[in-house]
Every structure is written in structure tokens, then in C-alpha cells.
Design an enzyme around this catalytic site. Structure first.
Site, PDB file in Angstrom:
ATOM      1  N   ASP A   1      -6.260   5.552  -2.493  1.00 20.37           N
ATOM      2  CA  ASP A   1      -6.899   5.144  -1.181  1.00 20.37           C
ATOM      3  C   ASP A   1      -7.735   7.286  -0.794  1.00 20.37           C
ATOM      4  O   ASP A   1      -7.091   7.093  -0.112  1.00 20.37           O
ATOM      5  CB  ASP A   1      -7.559   4.385  -0.633  1.00 20.37           C
TER       6      ASP A   1
ATOM      7  N   HIS B   1     -19.120   6.776   2.193  1.00 22.35           N
ATOM      8  CA  HIS B   1     -17.919   6.341   3.169  1.00 22.35           C
ATOM      9  C   HIS B   1     -18.364   6.107   4.216  1.00 22.35           C
ATOM     10  O   HIS B   1     -17.457   5.560   5.174  1.00 22.35           O
ATOM     11  CB  HIS B   1     -17.086   8.314   3.609  1.00 22.35           C
TER      12      HIS B   1
ATOM     13  N   TYR C   1     -10.644  13.340   3.440  1.00 22.34           N
ATOM     14  CA  TYR C   1      -9.158  13.578   4.081  1.00 22.34           C
ATOM     15  C   TYR C   1      -8.713  14.844   3.721  1.00 22.34           C
ATOM     16  O   TYR C   1      -7.574  15.008   4.000  1.00 22.34           O
ATOM     17  CB  TYR C   1      -8.460  12.592   2.879  1.00 22.34           C
TER      18      TYR C   1
ATOM     19  N   ARG D   1       9.447   3.103   4.578  1.00 20.12           N
ATOM     20  CA  ARG D   1       8.132   1.992   4.681  1.00 20.12           C
ATOM     21  C   ARG D   1       7.517   1.756   3.162  1.00 20.12           C
ATOM     22  O   ARG D   1       6.511   0.590   3.316  1.00 20.12           O
ATOM     23  CB  ARG D   1       7.192   2.513   5.713  1.00 20.12           C
TER      24      ARG D   1
ATOM     25  N   LYS E   1     -14.456   8.989  -1.529  1.00 19.58           N
ATOM     26  CA  LYS E   1     -15.632   8.687  -1.169  1.00 19.58           C
ATOM     27  C   LYS E   1     -16.862   9.718  -0.680  1.00 19.58           C
ATOM     28  O   LYS E   1     -16.089  11.488  -0.278  1.00 19.58           O
ATOM     29  CB  LYS E   1     -14.959   8.132   0.389  1.00 19.58           C
TER      30      LYS E   1
HETATM   31  N1  LIG Z   1     -12.906   4.250   5.480  1.00 18.38           N
HETATM   32  C1  LIG Z   1     -12.537   4.775   6.450  1.00 18.38           C
HETATM   33  O1  LIG Z   1     -13.308   5.461   7.604  1.00 18.38           O
HETATM   34  C2  LIG Z   1     -11.662   5.080   6.606  1.00 18.38           C
HETATM   35  C3  LIG Z   1     -11.120   5.310   7.934  1.00 18.38           C
HETATM   36  C4  LIG Z   1      -9.091   5.288   8.009  1.00 18.38           C
HETATM   37  C5  LIG Z   1      -8.671   4.958   7.141  1.00 18.38           C
HETATM   38  N2  LIG Z   1      -8.865   4.921   5.921  1.00 18.38           N
HETATM   39  C6  LIG Z   1      -7.776   4.429   4.552  1.00 18.38           C
HETATM   40  O2  LIG Z   1      -7.392   3.779   5.200  1.00 18.38           O
HETATM   41  C7  LIG Z   1      -6.216   4.226   5.081  1.00 18.38           C
HETATM   42  C8  LIG Z   1      -4.796   3.238   5.990  1.00 18.38           C
HETATM   43  O3  LIG Z   1      -5.769   3.455   7.607  1.00 18.38           O
HETATM   44  P1  LIG Z   1      -5.238   4.152   8.309  1.00 18.38           P
HETATM   45  O4  LIG Z   1      -4.231   5.484   7.864  1.00 18.38           O
HETATM   46  O5  LIG Z   1      -5.753   3.951  10.163  1.00 18.38           O
HETATM   47  O6  LIG Z   1      -2.712   3.171   8.496  1.00 18.38           O
HETATM   48  P2  LIG Z   1      -2.774   1.867   8.095  1.00 18.38           P
HETATM   49  O7  LIG Z   1      -2.469   1.405   6.928  1.00 18.38           O
HETATM   50  O8  LIG Z   1      -3.030   0.954   9.221  1.00 18.38           O
HETATM   51  O9  LIG Z   1      -0.686   2.623   8.923  1.00 18.38           O
HETATM   52  C9  LIG Z   1      -0.989   3.426  10.217  1.00 18.38           C
HETATM   53  C10 LIG Z   1       0.211   3.637  10.625  1.00 18.38           C
HETATM   54  O10 LIG Z   1       1.622   2.810  10.212  1.00 18.38           O
HETATM   55  C11 LIG Z   1       2.611   3.300   9.688  1.00 18.38           C
HETATM   56  N3  LIG Z   1       3.131   2.566   8.600  1.00 18.38           N
HETATM   57  C12 LIG Z   1       2.705   2.067   7.797  1.00 18.38           C
HETATM   58  N4  LIG Z   1       3.922   1.039   6.769  1.00 18.38           N
HETATM   59  C13 LIG Z   1       4.478   0.613   8.471  1.00 18.38           C
HETATM   60  C14 LIG Z   1       5.621  -0.410   8.111  1.00 18.38           C
HETATM   61  N5  LIG Z   1       6.003  -0.831   7.102  1.00 18.38           N
HETATM   62  N6  LIG Z   1       6.325  -0.112   9.377  1.00 18.38           N
HETATM   63  C15 LIG Z   1       6.465  -0.055  10.277  1.00 18.38           C
HETATM   64  N7  LIG Z   1       4.958   0.937  10.693  1.00 18.38           N
HETATM   65  C16 LIG Z   1       4.099   1.336   9.029  1.00 18.38           C
HETATM   66  C17 LIG Z   1       2.217   4.615   9.195  1.00 18.38           C
HETATM   67  O11 LIG Z   1       3.367   5.733   9.533  1.00 18.38           O
HETATM   68  P3  LIG Z   1       4.176   6.153   8.830  1.00 18.38           P
HETATM   69  O12 LIG Z   1       3.635   7.113   7.862  1.00 18.38           O
HETATM   70  O13 LIG Z   1       5.006   7.295   9.303  1.00 18.38           O
HETATM   71  O14 LIG Z   1       4.531   5.288   7.728  1.00 18.38           O
HETATM   72  C18 LIG Z   1       1.232   4.742   9.346  1.00 18.38           C
HETATM   73  O15 LIG Z   1       0.703   6.341  10.330  1.00 18.38           O
HETATM   74  C19 LIG Z   1      -6.097   5.409   5.421  1.00 18.38           C
HETATM   75  O16 LIG Z   1      -4.572   6.196   4.564  1.00 18.38           O
HETATM   76  C20 LIG Z   1      -7.343   5.964   4.941  1.00 18.38           C
HETATM   77  O17 LIG Z   1      -7.162   6.060   2.955  1.00 18.38           O
HETATM   78  C21 LIG Z   1     -10.519   4.172   5.544  1.00 18.38           C
END
Ligand SMILES: NC(=O)c1ccc[n+]([C@@H]2O[C@H](COP(=O)([O-])OP(=O)(O)OC[C@H]3O[C@@H](n4cnc5c(N)ncnc54)[C@H](OP(=O)(O)O)[C@@H]3O)[C@@H](O)[C@H]2O)c1
Length: 323
Positions: free
Chosen positions: A50, A117, A55, A276, A84
Site C-alpha cells: 500500500d 485518498h 507518501y 517486526r 491513491k
Molecule cells: N488512506 C489513508 O488515509 C491512510 C492513512 C494512514 C495510513 N495509511 C496506510 O496504512 C499503513 C499502516 O498505517 P500506519 O502507518 O498508521 O501504521 P500501523 O500499521 O498502525 O503501524 C504503526 C507502527 O507500529 C509499528 N509496528 C509494526 N509492526 C509491529 C509489531 N509487530 N510490534 C510492534 N510494533 C510494530 C511500526 O513501527 P516500525 O516501523 O518501527 O516497526 C509502525 O510505525 C500506512 O503505512 C499506509 O500505507 C493510509
């Protein structure tokens, strides 16, 4: 374990892997990390990736995908790639141009999924977040139904296999679904969704319309200061989640991801750490009981980590107590 095996069928007949790799990282993280992490993710078995033009990492993510294709680890058709359309490209004449820009950066011929988006339009131009001299966001007025028709044309042109939306509420979804002459329904709605904002009502609505709900910030978000209120509780520190992780001999992150899969949600997980990334793919190795799913349902408390503050005050602002 390979997530490729686990897919759900979209309303247009294509399949989406139920676990996706998130690639958004806070601004201070060097973009080259996205290449490294995406390669690790593909090696670990992630097949759904994704990203978004917003980004500003599509060159780096594209490089990773193409290098994994070149070395024979995967074929292009094994990868499900999402991009997006950013809010400054909502005018119908800019929609295909936005996608072509992404494809050029990726150096790919098509994407698998192209999403609107966010349902609010911003002034077109170089600046992704246009503001006036007082720092106020400069909006644009665009009929999102016309944007959607331009998305349909991108699918017809073969530049994307599927089209969908992100951050739409029920009313905004209905506006597209009820559009006279609708050619393709949105196949999905990608929204913030986790144990503290489980989107139960929106999920039921999406299911009733054969729209897949894709969860972002399922691990509690990136917590970048620019977007996230630092006073919000840290999701993975939740004590109930912690004790459940102990019970299943898994981590809180795995429980949080597994919860989404078992309720029929496609889930994204972002990590740029090799350990992770490899951990997160273990989500296919265990199951939560229906009693424990109910306990996890009980953690919902309507905490939104990414409240979209720059869009607040706009009449189309999608996040409210309604859904
Ligand atoms: N459509 C939209 O408006 C929108 C908005 C936000 C996000 N997104 C998409 O959704 C994706 C995910 O959302 P998000 O970026 O908010 O993050 P998330 O998936 O909720 O992850 C949050 C944090 O968790 C940590 N993490 C990952 N695996 C872990 C594990 N097994 N144990 C402990 N910590 C862990 C990561 O840090 P580390 O990297 O240090 O492991 C990451 O910074 C984004 O990257 C993006 O592609 C879309």
C-alpha cells in the site's frame, strides 16, 4: 507462510490479499528505507503493498518491487499494489494524470488498486498541502462524482485493475453508489480501523454493499506529531491486548492484526524493521476464539489517531459521530 494464498474477492472479480504492507513513514525517515523494507516484506511473503502519491516514496517502493521481479522472487501478477489519488488532483482532468505520474515513478505499467485518498478537494498545484498566508488550508470545489467517473476511465484504460475510495463515510459512499450511470462500484473503502476505533457500523454497511473495508493504522498508527495527537493512548500498550497476547503466546501486534482478519477486514501493517515485518506475517498461524473476539470488540472507544485536522471545518469533512 505466504499471504498470497489468503485473498478476498472484490466486487469487480479481482482478488486482494487480506494482509497488506503499509509503506508510509514519517518525514524524517529516509525514503531509501522504503526500498529496503518493501524488499524484506516481499521476501517475508507480503504480496499486497500500500502506497500513495502523497507518501512521496513511489520511486523507492517501485524499485523494490521491480528488483524482486527481476531476481525472480515474484512476478508482477503476484503483487497487489495500491496507490491513491491525492486531493490536489480531484479535478476530473487531473485524475489520470495523477495515476500516470505514480506509474512513471514506479516504472510499472499498471497498479492493482487506485483509491480516492480523501473526500475533500484541495487547490491543484505543486504543493500537496496548499495553505494561504495565514496558514489556512486552501480547498477546491470539485464534484466527487465527476472525479469518480474519471477513476472509472482509468480502469477502462487498463492503468488500474480496480478502483476504490479511502476515508469516505457512509453518506459519501452512498453518493457514489447512487450516482446515475455508475459504471463501477468502489471495491473498497480504506479507513482508520483498530481496536480503539473498530468501525463496526461502517463495516456492516460496507459488507451489505460488497465493499471491502481495508484497515489502516491497525497497530495504532505511526504517531507522527504532524498528524497524531500525542496524548492519545498507545494501542499496543493496552493491558487487555497484552494479556491476550500472553494467552496466545503471540505479540499484541499480532492479536490486533488477527482481530481484523477474523471480522472480514483486509488489514495493513506498516513496519520498517525486519524483525517486526517477519513477525506480522505470522498472523496466519493462529486463531482467536469467538469469546476473545467479543472481548476485543469491547475495547472500542472511538479514539481516532489521525483526525484529519487540516480538513476540519470543511462541510464535507468525513469524520463525525455518525459513520
Ligand atoms: N488512506 C489513508 O488515509 C491512510 C492513512 C494512514 C495510513 N495509511 C496506510 O496504512 C499503513 C499502516 O498505517 P500506519 O502507518 O498508521 O501504521 P500501523 O500499521 O498502525 O503501524 C504503526 C507502527 O507500529 C509499528 N509496528 C509494526 N509492526 C509491529 C509489531 N509487530 N510490534 C510492534 N510494533 C510494530 C511500526 O513501527 P516500525 O516501523 O518501527 O516497526 C509502525 O510505525 C500506512 O503505512 C499506509 O500505507 C493510509
Amino acid at each position: 507462510m505466504n499471504s498470497k494464498q489468503q485473498t478476498v474477492k472484490l466486487s469487480d472479480g479481482h482478488f486482494i490479499p487480506v494482509l497488506g504492507f503499509g509503506t508510509y513513514a514519517p518525514q524524517e525517515v529516509p525514503k531509501t528505507k522504503a526500498t529496503e523494507a518493501t524488499k524484506i516484506a516481499i521476501d517475508a511473503g507480503f504480496r499486497h503493498i500500500d502506497s500513495a502519491s502523497m507518501y512521496q516514496n513511489e520511486e523507492e517502493v517501485g524499485l523494490a518491487i521491480r528488483s524482486k521481479i527481476a531476481e525472480g522472487t515474484v512476478k508482477r501478477e503476484d503483487i497487489f499494489y495500491t496507490t491513491k489519488l491525492w486531493c490536489t488532483f480531484h479535478r476530473p482532468e487531473l485524475v489520470q494524470f495523477g495515476l500516470e505520474q505514480s506509474l512513471k515513478k514506479l516504472q510499472l505499467h499498471y497498479v492493482d488498486l487506485y483509491l480516492i485518498h480523501f473526500p475533500i478537494s484541495l487547490k491543484p498545484g505543486e504543493n500537496y498541502l496548499p495553505t494561504d498566508e495565514n496558514g489556512k488550508t486552501i480547498f477546491d470545489t470539485v464534484d466527487l462524482c465527476a472525479t469518480w467517473e474519471a477513476m472509472e476511465r482509468c480502469k477502462d484504460a487498463g492503468l488500474t485493475k480496480s478502483i476504490g475510495v479511502s476515508n469516505f463515510n457512509r453518506r459519501q459512499l452512498e453518493m457514489i453508489l447512487n450516482k446515475p450511470g455508475l459504471k463501477y462500484k468502489p471495491v473498497c473503502n480504506q479507513v482508520e480501523c483498530h481496536l480503539y476505533l473498530n468501525q463496526g457500523k461502517l463495516l456492516d454497511f460496507c459488507k451489505s454493499k460488497d465493499i471491502v473495508l481495508v484497515a489502516y493504522s491497525a497497530l495504532g498508527s505511526h504517531r507522527e506529531k504532524k498528524w497524531v495527537d500525542q496524548n492519545t493512548p498507545i494501542l499496543l500498550d493496552d493491558p487487555v491486548l497484552g494479556s491476550m497476547a500472553k494467552k496466545y503466546k503471540r505479540t499484541p501486534a499480532l492479536i490486533a492484526l488477527r482481530y481484523q482478519l477474523q471480522r472480514g477486514v483486509v488489514v495493513l501493517a506498516k513496519s520498517f524493521s525486519e524483525k517486526r515485518i517477519k513477525e506480522n506475517i505470522q498472523v496466519f498461524e493462529f486463531q482467536l476464539t469467538s469469546e476473545d473476539m467479543k472481548v476485543l470488540d469491547g475495547l472500542n472507544k472511538n479514539i481516532r489517531y489521525i483526525p484529519g485536522s487540516i480538513f476540519k471545518g470543511h462541510p464535507e469533512f468525513p469524520f463525525s459521530d455518525e459513520y
